[in-house]
Design a protein around this motif. Structure first.
Motif, PDB file in Angstrom:
ATOM      1  N   PRO A 133     -66.131  16.588-102.337  1.00 57.70           N
ATOM      2  CA  PRO A 133     -65.630  17.164-101.052  1.00 57.70           C
ATOM      3  C   PRO A 133     -65.506  16.366 -99.777  1.00 57.70           C
ATOM      4  O   PRO A 133     -66.294  15.298 -99.832  1.00 57.70           O
ATOM      5  CB  PRO A 133     -66.608  18.139-101.009  1.00 57.70           C
ATOM      6  N   SER A 134     -64.872  16.728 -98.751  1.00 61.17           N
ATOM      7  CA  SER A 134     -64.982  15.932 -97.509  1.00 61.17           C
ATOM      8  C   SER A 134     -66.286  15.914 -96.776  1.00 61.17           C
ATOM      9  O   SER A 134     -66.910  17.006 -97.019  1.00 61.17           O
ATOM     10  CB  SER A 134     -63.972  16.729 -96.474  1.00 61.17           C
ATOM     11  N   GLY A 135     -66.879  14.859 -96.306  1.00 63.57           N
ATOM     12  CA  GLY A 135     -67.956  14.793 -95.699  1.00 63.57           C
ATOM     13  C   GLY A 135     -69.210  14.343 -97.068  1.00 63.57           C
ATOM     14  O   GLY A 135     -70.485  14.485 -96.530  1.00 63.57           O
ATOM     15  N   SER A 136     -68.764  14.315 -97.905  1.00 65.57           N
ATOM     16  CA  SER A 136     -69.519  13.751 -99.373  1.00 65.57           C
ATOM     17  C   SER A 136     -70.118  12.325 -99.297  1.00 65.57           C
ATOM     18  O   SER A 136     -71.200  11.999 -99.984  1.00 65.57           O
ATOM     19  CB  SER A 136     -69.209  14.608-100.671  1.00 65.57           C
ATOM     20  N   GLY A 137     -69.548  11.314 -98.287  1.00 69.54           N
ATOM     21  CA  GLY A 137     -70.060  10.164 -98.128  1.00 69.54           C
ATOM     22  C   GLY A 137     -69.343   9.094 -99.053  1.00 69.54           C
ATOM     23  O   GLY A 137     -69.698   7.912 -99.188  1.00 69.54           O
ATOM     24  N   LYS A 138     -67.902   9.695 -99.543  1.00 74.50           N
ATOM     25  CA  LYS A 138     -67.186   8.530-100.240  1.00 74.50           C
ATOM     26  C   LYS A 138     -66.989   7.548 -99.438  1.00 74.50           C
ATOM     27  O   LYS A 138     -66.728   6.347 -99.918  1.00 74.50           O
ATOM     28  CB  LYS A 138     -65.987   9.317-100.771  1.00 74.50           C
ATOM     29  N   SER A 139     -66.404   7.630 -98.222  1.00 72.92           N
ATOM     30  CA  SER A 139     -65.944   6.494 -97.249  1.00 72.92           C
ATOM     31  C   SER A 139     -67.045   5.591 -97.065  1.00 72.92           C
ATOM     32  O   SER A 139     -67.177   4.452 -97.186  1.00 72.92           O
ATOM     33  CB  SER A 139     -65.461   6.999 -95.876  1.00 72.92           C
ATOM     34  N   THR A 140     -68.106   6.286 -96.496  1.00 69.27           N
ATOM     35  CA  THR A 140     -69.404   5.486 -96.348  1.00 69.27           C
ATOM     36  C   THR A 140     -69.773   4.588 -97.567  1.00 69.27           C
ATOM     37  O   THR A 140     -69.990   3.552 -97.258  1.00 69.27           O
ATOM     38  CB  THR A 140     -70.562   6.232 -95.972  1.00 69.27           C
ATOM     39  N   TYR A 163     -77.258   8.225 -91.000  1.00 67.70           N
ATOM     40  CA  TYR A 163     -76.467   8.000 -89.724  1.00 67.70           C
ATOM     41  C   TYR A 163     -77.297   8.736 -88.793  1.00 67.70           C
ATOM     42  O   TYR A 163     -77.495  10.187 -88.725  1.00 67.70           O
ATOM     43  CB  TYR A 163     -75.258   8.623 -89.704  1.00 67.70           C
ATOM     44  N   PHE A 166     -79.058  11.644 -90.212  1.00 71.80           N
ATOM     45  CA  PHE A 166     -78.434  12.471 -91.354  1.00 71.80           C
ATOM     46  C   PHE A 166     -78.440  11.445 -92.390  1.00 71.80           C
ATOM     47  O   PHE A 166     -78.090  10.448 -92.193  1.00 71.80           O
ATOM     48  CB  PHE A 166     -77.038  12.730 -90.712  1.00 71.80           C
ATOM     49  N   VAL A 226     -77.043  10.259 -95.141  1.00 75.72           N
ATOM     50  CA  VAL A 226     -75.489  10.262 -95.720  1.00 75.72           C
ATOM     51  C   VAL A 226     -75.319   9.513 -97.271  1.00 75.72           C
ATOM     52  O   VAL A 226     -74.617  10.269 -98.025  1.00 75.72           O
ATOM     53  CB  VAL A 226     -74.556   9.486 -94.800  1.00 75.72           C
TER      54      VAL A 226
END
Ligand code: ADP
Ligand code: MG
Length: 261
Positions: free
Chosen positions: A56-63, A32, A35, A37
């Motif tokens: 953890p939150s922000g680790s790229g799972k959703s992406t 991004y 960044f 990701v």
């Protein structure tokens, strides 16, 4: 005779071959802006496989899972879904999206349409299904998620757990070959989590290929063939649930599990 022919036809449909990959992610990177990701992601999902992704939150799972139906674009590497490689080819993106259902944390139902209309929309507009058939299909899946009695209400009149089950039914109406779940229970009150997980467990038991981002470790232990741990854009480790939980290999996994279990 008919039975034999049906079996032969099934055998010839290689899309039902469990040995073939449902998703093949190879050396995928994504940024991004500056960044980074997703960092060199490699992941093969076999047909019928149930995978839980945590981290953890922000680790790229959703992406990562959003790249599978091209809600996000990767910049290098390849993603092949059911034999179709994702590129800028819009026809292929459409083809993939027809095969892939997605359920989000926030249910994303259309608030001005009834539950039934929410479920009928895509079959009618995308699959060009006659209205009567779409309605029958929608009722079938609303029964499956145990809320046929809510069909004529609007999303705002339902509880969060009911809305999420509608979102699952709506996805199923497109007869997906793969279901992606992105933290489907994390916006729900505790008493509603179980009804959604039970629906997902049923789907898993019927053989649906599933990739689920969730921190519901009971669900992972009940249905996952594999649990994947991501941190800082990388897949750090993966294993079948028993080994994953009892003997995590990496320090980062141990720290994460220590925080959530
Ligand atoms: P997770 O689902 O594991 O919490 P995400 O995939 O949502 O992680 O996000 C990974 C990282 O990418 C986070 O640091 C997030 O802030 C960042 N990010 C997510 N979406 C965007 C975006 N559209 N633009 C810029 N940064 C983003
Ligand atoms: Mg996320």
């Amino acid at each position: 005779m008919t039975n034999t022919m049906t079996l032969q036809a099934l055998a010839q449909d290689d899309r039902l071959d469990p040995a073939k990959a449902a998703v093949e992610i190879t050396a995928v990177n994504k940024w991004y802006g500056e960044f980074h990701v997703l960092r060199d992601i490699n992941l093969t999902v076999r047909r019928g496989e149930r995978i839980v992704i945590c981290g953890p939150s922000g680790s790229g799972k959703s992406t990562m899972i959003r790249c599978i139906n091209r809600l996000e674009q990767h910049q290098s590497g390849t993603i092949v879904v059911d034999g179709i490689e994702l590129s800028n080819d819009l026809k292929k993106i459409d083809d993939v999206r027809r095969e892939v259902g997605m359920v989000f944390q926030h249910f994303n139902l259309f608030p001005h349409l009834t539950i039934l209309q929410n479920c009928m929309l895509a079959p009618i507009w995308v699959r060009k299904m006659p209205e009567s058939e779409a309605k029958e299909l929608a009722m079938h899946f609303l029964e499956k998620v145990r809320i046929p009695d809510q069909a004529h209400k609007f999303p705002g009149q339902l509880s969060g757990g009911q809305q999420q089950r509608v979102a699952i039914a709506r996805s199923l109406c497109m007869k997906p070959r793969l279901m992606l779940f992105d933290e489907p229970t994390s916006a729900l009150d505790p008493e509603m989590i179980k009804e959604v997980l039970d629906t997902m467990i049923e789907l898993a038991e019927e053989g649906m290929t599933m990739l689920c981002v969730t921190h519901e470790m009971g669900f992972a232990q009940a249905v996952a063939d594999r649990v994947i741990f991501m941190d800082q854009g990388q897949i750090i480790e993966q294993n079948e649930p028993k080994a994953f939980f009892s003997a995590p290999q990496s320090e980062r996994t141990r720290t994460f599990l220590g925080q959530i279990l």
